[in-house]
Design a protein around this motif. Structure first.
Motif, PDB file in Angstrom:
ATOM      1  N   GLY A  24       0.792  -1.232   0.000  1.00 37.56           N
ATOM      2  CA  GLY A  24       0.000   0.000   0.000  1.00 37.56           C
ATOM      3  C   GLY A  24       0.818   1.273   0.000  1.00 37.56           C
ATOM      4  O   GLY A  24       0.248   2.365  -0.076  1.00 37.56           O
ATOM      5  N   ALA A  25       2.139   1.153   0.080  1.00 35.38           N
ATOM      6  CA  ALA A  25       3.008   2.336   0.144  1.00 35.38           C
ATOM      7  C   ALA A  25       3.618   2.597  -1.225  1.00 35.38           C
ATOM      8  O   ALA A  25       4.702   2.095  -1.537  1.00 35.38           O
ATOM      9  N   GLY A  26       2.952   3.372  -2.059  1.00 31.11           N
ATOM     10  CA  GLY A  26       3.468   3.706  -3.375  1.00 31.11           C
ATOM     11  C   GLY A  26       4.389   4.902  -3.332  1.00 31.11           C
ATOM     12  O   GLY A  26       4.305   5.755  -2.437  1.00 31.11           O
ATOM     13  N   SER A  27       5.278   4.983  -4.302  1.00 32.64           N
ATOM     14  CA  SER A  27       6.262   6.068  -4.320  1.00 32.64           C
ATOM     15  C   SER A  27       5.637   7.433  -4.591  1.00 32.64           C
ATOM     16  O   SER A  27       6.268   8.457  -4.354  1.00 32.64           O
ATOM     17  N   VAL A  31       7.773   8.409   0.957  1.00 34.34           N
ATOM     18  CA  VAL A  31       9.224   8.414   0.773  1.00 34.34           C
ATOM     19  C   VAL A  31       9.722   7.018   1.154  1.00 34.34           C
ATOM     20  O   VAL A  31       9.595   6.599   2.310  1.00 34.34           O
ATOM     21  N   LEU A  32      10.276   6.299   0.176  1.00 38.27           N
ATOM     22  CA  LEU A  32      10.668   4.917   0.375  1.00 38.27           C
ATOM     23  C   LEU A  32      12.185   4.776   0.366  1.00 38.27           C
ATOM     24  O   LEU A  32      12.874   5.484  -0.375  1.00 38.27           O
ATOM     25  N   PRO A  33      12.727   3.867   1.174  1.00 35.25           N
ATOM     26  CA  PRO A  33      14.173   3.628   1.121  1.00 35.25           C
ATOM     27  C   PRO A  33      14.539   2.950  -0.195  1.00 35.25           C
ATOM     28  O   PRO A  33      13.749   2.184  -0.760  1.00 35.25           O
ATOM     29  N   SER A  34      15.731   3.220  -0.698  1.00 31.66           N
ATOM     30  CA  SER A  34      16.189   2.561  -1.918  1.00 31.66           C
ATOM     31  C   SER A  34      16.517   1.109  -1.616  1.00 31.66           C
ATOM     32  O   SER A  34      16.694   0.708  -0.463  1.00 31.66           O
ATOM     33  N   MET A  35      16.600   0.287  -2.663  1.00 29.51           N
ATOM     34  CA  MET A  35      16.923  -1.124  -2.472  1.00 29.51           C
ATOM     35  C   MET A  35      18.284  -1.294  -1.818  1.00 29.51           C
ATOM     36  O   MET A  35      18.487  -2.189  -0.990  1.00 29.51           O
ATOM     37  N   VAL A  44       9.370   4.188   6.257  1.00 29.86           N
ATOM     38  CA  VAL A  44       8.463   4.540   5.163  1.00 29.86           C
ATOM     39  C   VAL A  44       7.625   5.714   5.650  1.00 29.86           C
ATOM     40  O   VAL A  44       6.783   5.551   6.539  1.00 29.86           O
ATOM     41  N   SER A  45       7.879   6.890   5.113  1.00 31.18           N
ATOM     42  CA  SER A  45       7.219   8.096   5.627  1.00 31.18           C
ATOM     43  C   SER A  45       6.319   8.725   4.571  1.00 31.18           C
ATOM     44  O   SER A  45       6.587   8.645   3.368  1.00 31.18           O
ATOM     45  N   LEU A  46       5.268   9.359   5.032  1.00 28.18           N
ATOM     46  CA  LEU A  46       4.293   9.986   4.146  1.00 28.18           C
ATOM     47  C   LEU A  46       4.846  11.303   3.614  1.00 28.18           C
ATOM     48  O   LEU A  46       5.442  12.089   4.349  1.00 28.18           O
ATOM     49  N   LYS A  47       4.637  11.553   2.326  1.00 27.97           N
ATOM     50  CA  LYS A  47       5.066  12.810   1.746  1.00 27.97           C
ATOM     51  C   LYS A  47       4.166  13.958   2.202  1.00 27.97           C
ATOM     52  O   LYS A  47       3.002  13.748   2.553  1.00 27.97           O
ATOM     53  N   GLU A  48       4.717  15.156   2.185  1.00 26.28           N
ATOM     54  CA  GLU A  48       3.975  16.346   2.587  1.00 26.28           C
ATOM     55  C   GLU A  48       2.728  16.505   1.717  1.00 26.28           C
ATOM     56  O   GLU A  48       2.792  16.421   0.489  1.00 26.28           O
ATOM     57  N   GLY A  49       1.586  16.725   2.373  1.00 24.35           N
ATOM     58  CA  GLY A  49       0.345  16.961   1.648  1.00 24.35           C
ATOM     59  C   GLY A  49      -0.374  15.710   1.195  1.00 24.35           C
ATOM     60  O   GLY A  49      -1.439  15.796   0.579  1.00 24.35           O
ATOM     61  N   LYS A  50       0.175  14.530   1.489  1.00 23.77           N
ATOM     62  CA  LYS A  50      -0.443  13.272   1.087  1.00 23.77           C
ATOM     63  C   LYS A  50      -1.178  12.633   2.269  1.00 23.77           C
ATOM     64  O   LYS A  50      -0.941  12.970   3.432  1.00 23.77           O
ATOM     65  N   THR A 101      -9.118  17.548  15.610  1.00 24.24           N
ATOM     66  CA  THR A 101      -7.705  17.174  15.616  1.00 24.24           C
ATOM     67  C   THR A 101      -7.493  16.014  16.574  1.00 24.24           C
ATOM     68  O   THR A 101      -8.025  16.014  17.693  1.00 24.24           O
ATOM     69  N   ILE A 102      -6.714  15.007  16.134  1.00 20.32           N
ATOM     70  CA  ILE A 102      -6.424  13.826  16.951  1.00 20.32           C
ATOM     71  C   ILE A 102      -4.921  13.733  17.172  1.00 20.32           C
ATOM     72  O   ILE A 102      -4.143  13.748  16.211  1.00 20.32           O
ATOM     73  N   VAL A 103      -4.502  13.627  18.422  1.00 21.96           N
ATOM     74  CA  VAL A 103      -3.098  13.465  18.810  1.00 21.96           C
ATOM     75  C   VAL A 103      -3.030  12.553  20.040  1.00 21.96           C
ATOM     76  O   VAL A 103      -4.001  12.451  20.788  1.00 21.96           O
ATOM     77  N   PRO A 104      -1.880  11.882  20.320  1.00 18.01           N
ATOM     78  CA  PRO A 104      -0.722  11.739  19.425  1.00 18.01           C
ATOM     79  C   PRO A 104      -0.864  10.477  18.570  1.00 18.01           C
ATOM     80  O   PRO A 104      -1.395   9.463  19.015  1.00 18.01           O
ATOM     81  N   LEU A 105      -0.365  10.547  17.362  1.00 17.25           N
ATOM     82  CA  LEU A 105      -0.369   9.407  16.456  1.00 17.25           C
ATOM     83  C   LEU A 105       1.066   9.044  16.086  1.00 17.25           C
ATOM     84  O   LEU A 105       1.957   9.892  16.138  1.00 17.25           O
ATOM     85  N   TYR A 106       1.277   7.796  15.740  1.00 18.68           N
ATOM     86  CA  TYR A 106       2.584   7.444  15.185  1.00 18.68           C
ATOM     87  C   TYR A 106       2.762   8.153  13.847  1.00 18.68           C
ATOM     88  O   TYR A 106       1.792   8.415  13.134  1.00 18.68           O
ATOM     89  N   GLU A 107       4.018   8.455  13.517  1.00 23.81           N
ATOM     90  CA  GLU A 107       4.297   9.274  12.338  1.00 23.81           C
ATOM     91  C   GLU A 107       4.659   8.475  11.102  1.00 23.81           C
ATOM     92  O   GLU A 107       4.338   8.881   9.980  1.00 23.81           O
ATOM     93  N   SER A 108       5.349   7.350  11.287  1.00 19.36           N
ATOM     94  CA  SER A 108       5.842   6.590  10.140  1.00 19.36           C
ATOM     95  C   SER A 108       5.846   5.107  10.467  1.00 19.36           C
ATOM     96  O   SER A 108       5.697   4.694  11.623  1.00 19.36           O
ATOM     97  N   LEU A 109       6.038   4.300   9.421  1.00 27.28           N
ATOM     98  CA  LEU A 109       6.107   2.849   9.561  1.00 27.28           C
ATOM     99  C   LEU A 109       7.495   2.375   9.136  1.00 27.28           C
ATOM    100  O   LEU A 109       8.027   2.839   8.125  1.00 27.28           O
ATOM    101  N   CYS A 110       8.070   1.468   9.911  1.00 28.06           N
ATOM    102  CA  CYS A 110       9.370   0.893   9.558  1.00 28.06           C
ATOM    103  C   CYS A 110       9.168  -0.405   8.782  1.00 28.06           C
ATOM    104  O   CYS A 110       8.105  -1.026   8.845  1.00 28.06           O
TER     105      CYS A 110
END
Length: 255
Positions: A24-27, A31-35, A44-50, A101-110
């Motif tokens: 589900g994490a498309g480029s 922001v995806l790590p390179s191979m 795996v972090s969400l891009k700004e505005g997405k 507004t909902i806080v706190p949430l995790y920011e990214s997935l490893c």
């Protein structure tokens, strides 16, 4: 991999390998790590505005033996929750904007399925239903789960500014649940909140979306297989656990 028919092939020396899969994490959105740089703790972090998509994860440790056939079947688990509905009733006529507004949430997935960052926030802008005093969200929203006891803040904006009403939820907002939050404004008391968290309804809603979006494409069977959910049809359910693994062709058995 972009579809059920895509394959990954690689030749590996004998040893023990860790396999991590994130779906589900498309480029375009993340922001995806390179191979070359990918590690179990890569983020795996969400891009700004997405906005988040339906992120899923699977992982396993796989021993690879020289000359042997190595078969791996991963069962995906959901790493997001679905905020299906946010609604505030009896909003005063003078209010020109409502936000939640909902806080706190995790920011990214490893890549190993754990979360990173514990100070994420999600603000939902509500829209007014014509001819009513009800404000609600326009679209459903996926979010990473809460990193602690979540605080929900309802903001009313009028000619005098913005007034906030905050509440700490007793139940933790967790992945794989469908969330509904409803509030009612009471003069002198603020906004009284209620809500529901359901898991079965989440799957029902998601299965409906898959049926609608991929009708006639043969994708639903892969959805049931990937998520390890019983196949549902008009006469009941079929538990396919361990019954649908595909055989490895002889020509590929040494890969």
């Amino acid at each position: 991999m972009n579809g059920a028919d895509d394959e990954i092939r690689m030749k590996l020396v004998a040893g023990l390998y860790s396999v991590c899969a994130v779906a589900g994490a498309g480029s375009d959105d993340y922001v995806l790590p390179s191979m070359a740089e990918a590690r179990k703790n890569s983020i795996v972090s969400l891009k700004e505005g997405k906005s988040h998509s339906d992120l899923m994860y699977a992982g396993a440790s796989v021993p690879v033996q020289a000359g042997a056939v190595n078969t791996l079947e991963l069962v995906m688990s959901r790493k997001v929750m679905l905020l299906e509905e946010v609604k505030v009733n009896s909003v005063p006529e003078s209010v020109t904007a409502v936000s939640v507004t909902i806080v706190p949430l995790y920011e990214s997935l490893c890549l190993d399925g754990t979360y990173s960052g514990a100070n994420g926030t999600q603000t939902i802008t509500l829209g007014k239903e014509a001819g009513t005093d009800v404000w609600k969200n326009v679209e459903k929203l996926y979010m990473l789960e809460a990193s602690g006891n979540a605080t929900v803040t309802v903001g009313f904006t009028d000619a005098d500014g913005t007034k906030n009403y905050s509440y700490v939820l007793k139940d933790k907002l967790e992945a794989n649940y469908k969330i509904k939050i409803e509030g009612t404004y009471m003069s002198g008391e603020g906004v009284l909140l209620s809500g529901t968290m359901t898991e079965d309804a989440f799957w029902e809603a998601l299965t409906y979306e898959y049926r609608k979006e991929f009708i006639g494409e043969g994708q639903l069977i892969f959805f049931y297989k990937r998520t390890n959910r019983p196949i549902t049809f008009s006469e009941g359910k079929f538990d396919h656990t361990g019954k649908l693994p595909l055989p490895v062709p002889d020509s590929e058995s040494a890969i």
